[in-house]
Design a protein around this motif. Structure first.
Motif, short mmCIF file in Angstrom:
data_model
loop_
_atom_site.label_atom_id
_atom_site.label_comp_id
_atom_site.label_asym_id
_atom_site.label_seq_id
_atom_site.Cartn_x
_atom_site.Cartn_y
_atom_site.Cartn_z
N GLN A 142 -30.08 60.17 12.54
CA GLN A 142 -28.64 59.99 12.72
C GLN A 142 -28.10 60.99 13.74
O GLN A 142 -27.31 60.63 14.61
N GLN A 143 -28.55 62.23 13.65
CA GLN A 143 -28.12 63.25 14.61
C GLN A 143 -28.62 62.92 16.02
O GLN A 143 -27.89 63.08 17.00
N LEU A 144 -29.85 62.43 16.11
CA LEU A 144 -30.41 62.05 17.39
C LEU A 144 -29.61 60.91 18.02
O LEU A 144 -29.29 60.94 19.21
N GLU A 145 -29.27 59.92 17.21
CA GLU A 145 -28.46 58.79 17.70
C GLU A 145 -27.10 59.28 18.17
O GLU A 145 -26.60 58.85 19.22
N HIS A 146 -26.50 60.17 17.42
CA HIS A 146 -25.19 60.74 17.79
C HIS A 146 -25.30 61.46 19.14
O HIS A 146 -24.44 61.31 20.01
N SER A 163 -24.68 59.48 26.56
CA SER A 163 -24.35 58.26 27.31
C SER A 163 -22.89 58.28 27.75
O SER A 163 -22.58 57.90 28.89
N LEU A 164 -22.01 58.72 26.88
CA LEU A 164 -20.59 58.82 27.23
C LEU A 164 -20.37 59.86 28.33
O LEU A 164 -19.57 59.65 29.24
N ARG A 165 -21.07 60.97 28.24
CA ARG A 165 -20.96 61.99 29.29
C ARG A 165 -21.43 61.45 30.63
O ARG A 165 -20.81 61.68 31.66
N LEU A 166 -22.54 60.74 30.60
CA LEU A 166 -23.08 60.13 31.82
C LEU A 166 -22.07 59.16 32.41
O LEU A 166 -21.78 59.18 33.61
N TYR A 167 -21.51 58.30 31.57
CA TYR A 167 -20.52 57.32 32.02
C TYR A 167 -19.29 58.02 32.60
O TYR A 167 -18.80 57.66 33.67
N ASN A 168 -18.79 59.03 31.91
CA ASN A 168 -17.61 59.76 32.38
C ASN A 168 -17.88 60.46 33.71
O ASN A 168 -17.03 60.46 34.60
N ALA A 169 -19.06 61.04 33.84
CA ALA A 169 -19.43 61.70 35.10
C ALA A 169 -19.50 60.68 36.23
O ALA A 169 -19.06 60.95 37.36
N LEU A 170 -20.05 59.51 35.92
CA LEU A 170 -20.15 58.44 36.91
C LEU A 170 -18.77 58.00 37.37
O LEU A 170 -18.49 57.91 38.58
N VAL A 171 -17.88 57.74 36.45
CA VAL A 171 -16.53 57.29 36.79
C VAL A 171 -15.80 58.34 37.61
O VAL A 171 -15.21 58.04 38.65
#
Length: 96
Positions: free
Chosen positions: A14-18, A24-32
């Motif tokens: 569960q921690q790994l998934e979190h 993934s959100l950090r990657l997306y935000n950095a991309l945007v």
């Protein structure tokens, strides 16, 4: 991990998934943020100009390719480290 009790395994997964979702959100935000800064310059319209749109598309493709390549290199690096650790453990057990 095979030695862990089931509740610890579940908690760990569960921690790994979190962490994966957060990364993934950090990657997306950095991309945007990166592509917006590099490509968008005209705020007179709610739509992107054709050149801005093309720039954003190229920027996203490049960013994703670099991220994928970096991930592959990290995986290769950690695989090599695991091999070296296994070899070192094997050598240490032979000395005993």
């Amino acid at each position: 991990m095979a030695d862990l009790p089931e509740e610890h395994k579940a908690s760990f997964l569960q921690q790994l998934e979190h962490m994966q979702v957060r990364d993934s959100l950090r990657l997306y935000n950095a991309l945007v943020e990166r592509c917006f800064k590099d490509c968008v310059s005209d705020f007179r319209s709610k739509n992107l100009a054709k050149d801005e749109e093309k720039c954003v598309q190229k920027c996203c493709e490049k960013f994703m390719n670099v991220s994928a390549r970096t991930g592959m290199r990290f995986q290769e690096f950690f695989t090599e480290m695991e091999k070296q650790a296994a070899e070192a453990a094997k050598q240490a057990s032979k000395k005993r």
